[in-house]
Every structure is written in C-alpha cells, then in structure tokens.
Design a protein around this motif. Structure first.
Motif, PDB file in Angstrom:
ATOM      1  N   ASP A 116       0.841  -1.191   0.000  1.00 28.82           N
ATOM      2  CA  ASP A 116       0.000   0.000   0.000  1.00 28.82           C
ATOM      3  C   ASP A 116       0.877   1.242   0.000  1.00 28.82           C
ATOM      4  OD1 ASP A 116      -2.284   1.580   0.120  1.00 28.82           O
ATOM      5  OD2 ASP A 116      -2.297   1.593   2.309  1.00 28.82           O
ATOM      6  N   ASP A 118       2.331   4.818  -2.701  1.00 23.32           N
ATOM      7  CA  ASP A 118       2.808   5.193  -4.028  1.00 23.32           C
ATOM      8  C   ASP A 118       4.332   5.194  -4.025  1.00 23.32           C
ATOM      9  OD1 ASP A 118       0.224   5.691  -5.229  1.00 23.32           O
ATOM     10  OD2 ASP A 118       0.112   7.469  -3.949  1.00 23.32           O
ATOM     11  N   ARG A 148       0.422   1.015  -8.371  1.00 22.90           N
ATOM     12  CA  ARG A 148       0.901   2.194  -7.633  1.00 22.90           C
ATOM     13  C   ARG A 148       2.430   2.244  -7.567  1.00 22.90           C
ATOM     14  NH1 ARG A 148      -2.663   2.907  -2.266  1.00 22.90           N
ATOM     15  NH2 ARG A 148      -1.620   4.943  -2.332  1.00 22.90           N
TER      16      ARG A 148
END
Length: 522
Positions: A116, A118, A148
């Motif tokens: 999780d 970027d 991501r």
C-alpha cells in the motif's frame, strides 16, 4: 538493430503473450532516441497482433519508452536502449506485461499486490553492469503487478547530466520518490522487506517454525551449494541459509577455469548452482544474515543458529561456507566516499567514469584485469601496488604495459581518499622507498586488494586464524564437534571456485559421517 536469430527467438517468446501490449515512446533528436525508435519498431513488427508501438509519449525523460498492457498504465519505463545485459530485462517486461506469469513464488506476487502506497523507483544502471539486471527486473516485476509502483531503468551513459547532478558514481543506484534507496544488487524480497514494514517480523516467525535440520549450511556460494547437493543426496533433511545465492560468483564477470565449463559468467554460474541445489529439495533460505551460532549442548544435540531478524534455526550438524568479501583499504575517506568515487566493480561502475582519470589499487590478477578493462573507457588509469612488483600473471602484465594511458607505481602506499564532501576528488599515496607523497586528482578509485573472510560472527565460538579464517583439518572439521567448514572462509589454501566446491563436498561427507556415528540426543 535485431539480427535474424534474435528476431526468431523473440517470435517464439512472444507466442506466450496472451494480452495485447503497447510500447509508448517519448523521443528527442538524440542518437539514443533513434535507437529506441528502431528497437521498438522492430519489436512491434515481430508480433503486430500482440504488440503495437506509439511515439506520442509525454514523459519527463527523453528519450524513454513505456511498456504497458493496452487499456492500462503500467509503470514500466526504460530511459535507455536496453541491449547488452539489459536485453533480458526488456524481454521479461514484455512477457509479464503481456500476461505471461513470472517464475516467482505465488506468495511473493501476493505481497507485491498488497503493498500500500505510491512508490516511484529510479534505477540508474549501465548496460555493461552484470549486477544491474536483477534490480531492474525486480522493479519491473513490482510495477507490472502493482499499479501504484512506477519503475524507470535509466542508462547512466545516456543521462550523464542527471548522473552528475545526483552524484551517482556506482551502479545499480536506486532512488525511491527522489530519495536514495539503495546501491548494489537487490532481489525482489529484499526490496519488499524495505518498503513492507511488517515483512521482517512475518519472515522471522515463519523461519522459526521450521523443523530442525540434519545438516544446516550457512552460505550460498560454490562451497555451500556443493555441500547442499552432497548432503541432500544422502537423503537427510538439508537446509541452506544465505544472504544471497552464488556468493562472490555473482560479482564475477568471466569464469574460464572451472573444469568442463569452458566459459561462463558469474550470474549464470550462480543460477546453475541454485538450480542444482533446488533439484534435490534443499530448503533454501536467502536474504538472511546469521548473527550467532550456539553449538549443541551435548553430543547428538542440535546447534542453534540465530539470524539478524531474530529467527532461530536448528541443525544436528552445521557447515560454515560463508565465503569472503573484497578487502577494504581502511584509509581515511574510503567509507565516506564509497559509491561516490570509491568502487569495487570495474565492470559495473567503469562506464560512469568515461573520459575521467581513475586509479586501481592492487597489482594482482584482479587489479590488472580491472586496469586493462578501464583503460578502454576512461582517460587514464593509475595502478598503485604496495609491493615492489606486480603479482599478476605475466600475460596480463604484458597487456597492461602495452596500453598508452596506464601508469604503474610500485611500492605505493595509499594513505587517504580525498573529496569535497559530496564525491571523491583524489587520493594521496606515499612512495615506500623515498617517502615522497603524491596527491593526484582523480574521479574514482577501484579497490582490488584481495579478500577478507566473512567470519566476524564466529569470534569466540570456533577457532579462527590470525587472518580471521576458520581453522579446519583435512576433513573440514572445525574446533567444535558437529560444526564443519568449507571454502574461502577457511584456512584452505588457494581461494578458487573449483577448490571451494570440492571442499564443500568434503564437508558434507564429513558431516554425514558425524551424524551416523553420533546417536541423536534424547
């Protein structure tokens, strides 16, 4: 750009593509841009029903191109003409983007998908670097399976201004979100461990649950691999724990003296070692560093191996095959300017010093081979040898002496690496005969002065020589019953791959002999 043979091979590979992909280029008027245009045009022409090429990209770096699945925005980018060592990285990225599954554990893919956040990775590499493809491929794999994650592989020779601006003097060099992330070879699991904060704890718990081993080998180089094969062939539970598989061979460009193999390179040799070991069902645990060994409390009992992450493994016998690493000069400035001018791999980092003045420390085979390689890239090479003569093979010395841009200084003691706080700018050395000191301005120095055994964690546990080598007898026994050793970390003379494999086999046979003659403790 692609010859007929390569085109035919790619056509066969592209049969595995199940989902259409497109190559999107962002070009300029440079020669590199022309080569990228030619390359991706030829690739698209091989399988036009599956691969298309566009030249309307608006990427910040020019020239560069993206590999993505049609209808998606995968973060796989090459700011490079990915030939040479990186051609495999290109082919794998095409296959993965096209839906062909990678050869990795399903758990690893799930971990990648679950990350999780970027993440924008910039990997600076050179096309002659044999360590770089592993990092580039790891980044591409993550970018394909997690939308991501963005990964750009940047050829330092093509983007020299950015290399200078970021003070990059060693490859592979990775930046995450514009901040330094890591240098040198990294595997996917190692990268994930750094960005997935809970990974280390989960891995430690998983390792600690493993059943005890009859033979537990520490080290994944040639000695450790040979020991694993010989032990596993006896039908006993065998495990091997190592920081990386292949050991020093992963940093070796050419191997031409392993009998029956006329010529190969280090990474290929390491991959063959690992494949052979896994063929016998050995439990391979990589990216793990051993912190301590507690010998068995009684004959036939289990020794306990504690890892840096807190995990513990147990073995009725232990084989130490921890190998060796490049020796440091241990002078002021060396640590400060490591990867900022101080380098250890001429094949990897040499192209970053194109047209500059560099030095090589060491007059043995490794040092002279490094000087010869660098002479074709840099402006000048200064070889500094501590002894009063070069120790390399005469054929190498003769070749070195024929090069016009190489200077050799004997009786030269390096005393300091100097710099401006950001990068190395020179070094100082003293003539051991006259006492005269010299301070040439240099952009880089390549250290090639031998090896030091990886045995620091064994101090106080087993007998070590004054050089830090594990003291063994003719059968690989150490000073502690049930613990054996093999390879470059030991007192065995001549640190050679073929000798290490033989010593590994010997240690495994000795460990098996120990097991059958020592009843298991209750």
């Amino acid at each position: 750009m692609l010859d007929t043979t390569t085109t035919g091979q790619l056509a066969a590979y592209f049969e595995r593509i199940s989902q259409p992909i497109e190559l999107i280029a962002s070009l300029d008027d440079s020669e590199g841009a022309q080569q990228i245009r030619e390359l991706i045009t030829e690739i698209a022409a091989i399988a036009p029903a599956k691969i298309s090429a566009r030249f309307d990209g608006q990427f910040a770096r020019r020239p560069s191109f993206q590999i993505t699945r049609v209808g998606h925005d995968m973060g796989v980018h090459f700011a490079a003409v990915p030939m040479g060592h990186e051609f495999t990285s290109l082919v794998l990225a095409l296959l993965w983007a096209g839906g062909h599954p990678p050869k990795v554990e399903p758990e690893l893919l799930e971990q990648i998908r679950a990350i999780d956040g970027d993440f924008a990775f910039d990997t600076f590499m050179s096309l002659t670097c044999h360590n770089c493809p592993d990092v580039v491929q790891a980044m591409n794999l993550m970018a394909v399976f997690n939308p991501r994650i963005r990964a750009v592989a940047i050829d330092g020779g093509l983007f020299q201004a950015e290399v200078e601006q970021r003070q990059i003097m060693a490859v592979p060099s990775v930046f995450l979100n514009d901040q330094p992330f890591g240098n040198g070879r990294m595997e996917v699991a190692e990268i994930l461990a750094k960005i997935d904060t809970g990974a280390a704890k989960r891995e430690a718990a998983k390792l600690s649950e493993k059943a005890p081993y009859e033979v537990l080998i520490i080290g994944g180089g040639p000695a450790g691999a040979a020991a694993a094969v010989y032990a596993a062939r006896k039908g006993i539970r065998t495990g091997i724990v190592a920081e990386r598989f292949g050991g020093q061979t992963m940093d070796t460009l050419a191997i031409e003296n392993f009998i029956s193999v006329q010529e190969t390179d280090g990474p290929k040799f390491a991959a063959a070692l690992e494949a052979h070991v896994r063929q016998y069902g050995v439990d391979v645990m990589t990216l793990q560093r051993v912190a301590h060994i507690e010998p068995a409390p009684q004959p036939g009992g289990y020794a306990t191996v504690t890892l840096d992450n807190g995990a513990t493994l147990k073995g009725r016998s232990i084989i130490l095959a921890t190998g060796a690493r490049w020796r440091n000069m241990n002078v002021p400035g060396e640590a400060e300017y490591r990867t900022k001018g101080v380098a250890y791999c001429p094949h990897c980092d040499g192209p970053l010093f194109k047209g500059k003045d560099v030095a090589v420390i060491g007059g043995g085979n490794s040092g002279i081979e490094a000087a010869i390689d660098l002479a074709g890239i840099v402006r000048s090479v200064t070889v500094l040898e501590f002894a009063d003569q070069l120790k390399a093979d005469q054929v190498l010395v003769d070749k070195l002496r024929s090069l016009p841009n190489v200077t050799v200084h004997l009786n030269a003691q390096t005393t300091e690496v100097t710099g401006d706080g950001q990068k190395m700018t020179g070094l100082t050395w003293k003539d051991r005969v006259t006492g005269e000191e010299h301070a040439p301005a240099l952009a880089g120095v390549f250290v090639q002065i031998g090896l030091v055994p990886n045995t620091e964690f064994l101090k106080g546990t087993i007998e070590l020589s004054r050089f830090g080598e594990i003291v063994i007898d003719a059968k690989g026994h150490t000073s502690v019953p049930g613990i054996f050793a093999a390879g470059d970390a030991t007192t065995v003379p001549y640190k050679q791959i073929i000798i290490a494999t033989g010593e590994g086999a010997k240690a495994a046979l000795s460990a098996f002999d120990h097991l059958i003659r020592t009843p298991a403790a209750a």
